[in-house]
Motif scaffolding. Structure first.
Motif, short mmCIF file in Angstrom:
data_model
loop_
_atom_site.label_atom_id
_atom_site.label_comp_id
_atom_site.label_asym_id
_atom_site.label_seq_id
_atom_site.Cartn_x
_atom_site.Cartn_y
_atom_site.Cartn_z
N ALA A 158 -3.42 7.06 -0.83
CA ALA A 158 -2.69 8.09 -0.08
C ALA A 158 -3.46 8.46 1.18
CB ALA A 158 -2.46 9.32 -0.96
N MET A 159 -4.77 8.60 1.08
CA MET A 159 -5.57 8.95 2.26
C MET A 159 -5.55 7.81 3.28
SD MET A 159 -6.27 11.97 1.60
CE MET A 159 -7.20 12.27 3.07
N ALA A 160 -5.59 6.58 2.83
CA ALA A 160 -5.54 5.44 3.75
C ALA A 160 -4.18 5.39 4.46
CB ALA A 160 -5.79 4.13 2.99
N ILE A 161 -3.11 5.66 3.73
CA ILE A 161 -1.77 5.66 4.34
C ILE A 161 -1.66 6.76 5.38
CG2 ILE A 161 0.67 6.11 3.86
CD1 ILE A 161 0.20 4.53 1.20
N ILE A 162 -2.25 7.93 5.10
CA ILE A 162 -2.25 9.02 6.08
C ILE A 162 -3.03 8.60 7.32
CG2 ILE A 162 -3.15 11.34 6.54
CD1 ILE A 162 -2.40 12.00 3.61
#
Length: 189
Positions: free
Chosen positions: A124-128
């Motif tokens: 999720a953090m990488a996608i953000i």
């Protein structure tokens, strides 16, 4: 590991009944998927190098804004590549088989405590991060709004911003659910 799990003897997969053995062995069907992601990573390396060579060979005729957009594109490729590594290594380690990397000098720090929950939050953090790079590129190009050669419309920028916000809200939701289902231990490591 709970004391009950520690006391339970380690079972060999060959001693399982046929159906549980088949179900357990089916995890290996994911191997071609992870190998395919490695091929996709190679494609990203090729695209990165192609764009980098293009930037260097045309650097004399590139404006600062064009160079910034190309560099943001390169950063985007790196972040997607990092995402691929997290999925390949973390997914294989979590869902297929242990990689036995203990004490390997190049073992990523996050891999020592990877599980499905940690992997979800990291993804999720990488996608953000990837979404942030795309949004920044959009904002840089927003100066040409209303012109005939404009890449984006006001509605497209608005929707990109809304989608980015939803990614952030989703990541916060995942983190909250993870915290509620796995409260932090009192151990101080």
């Amino acid at each position: 590991m709970t004391p009950a799990e520690a006391a339970e003897p380690i079972r060999d997969a060959r001693t399982l009944r046929p159906i549980p053995r088949l179900i357990f062995a089916s995890r290996w069907l994911q191997l071609p998927l992870y190998l395919g992601l490695i091929v996709a990573q190679a494609v990203y390396v090729y695209l990165f190098l192609k764009e980098l060579v293009h930037l260097v060979t045309h650097s004399a005729s590139v404006t600062e804004q064009q160079a910034m957009l190309v560099v943001l594109g390169l950063i985007d490729v790196v972040m997607i590549s990092n995402l691929l590594i997290m999925v390949i290594v973390g997914g294989y380690e979590t869902f297929v088989s242990r990689m036995q990397l203990n004490r390997h000098p190049d073992q990523p720090e996050w891999l020592s405590h990877v599980n499905a929950s940690v992997l979800k939050i990291k993804l999720a953090m990488a996608i953000i991060g990837i979404s942030s790079i795309h949004l920044l590129r959009t904002f840089i190009e927003a100066g040409s709004l209303g012109k005939p050669d404009s890449t984006y419309s006001e509605a497209a920028i608005m929707w990109q911003s809304i989608i980015h916000g939803l990614f952030i809200v989703s990541a916060i939701g995942i983190a909250i659910v993870d915290r509620l289902t796995n409260p932090p231990s009192n151990d101080k490591h």
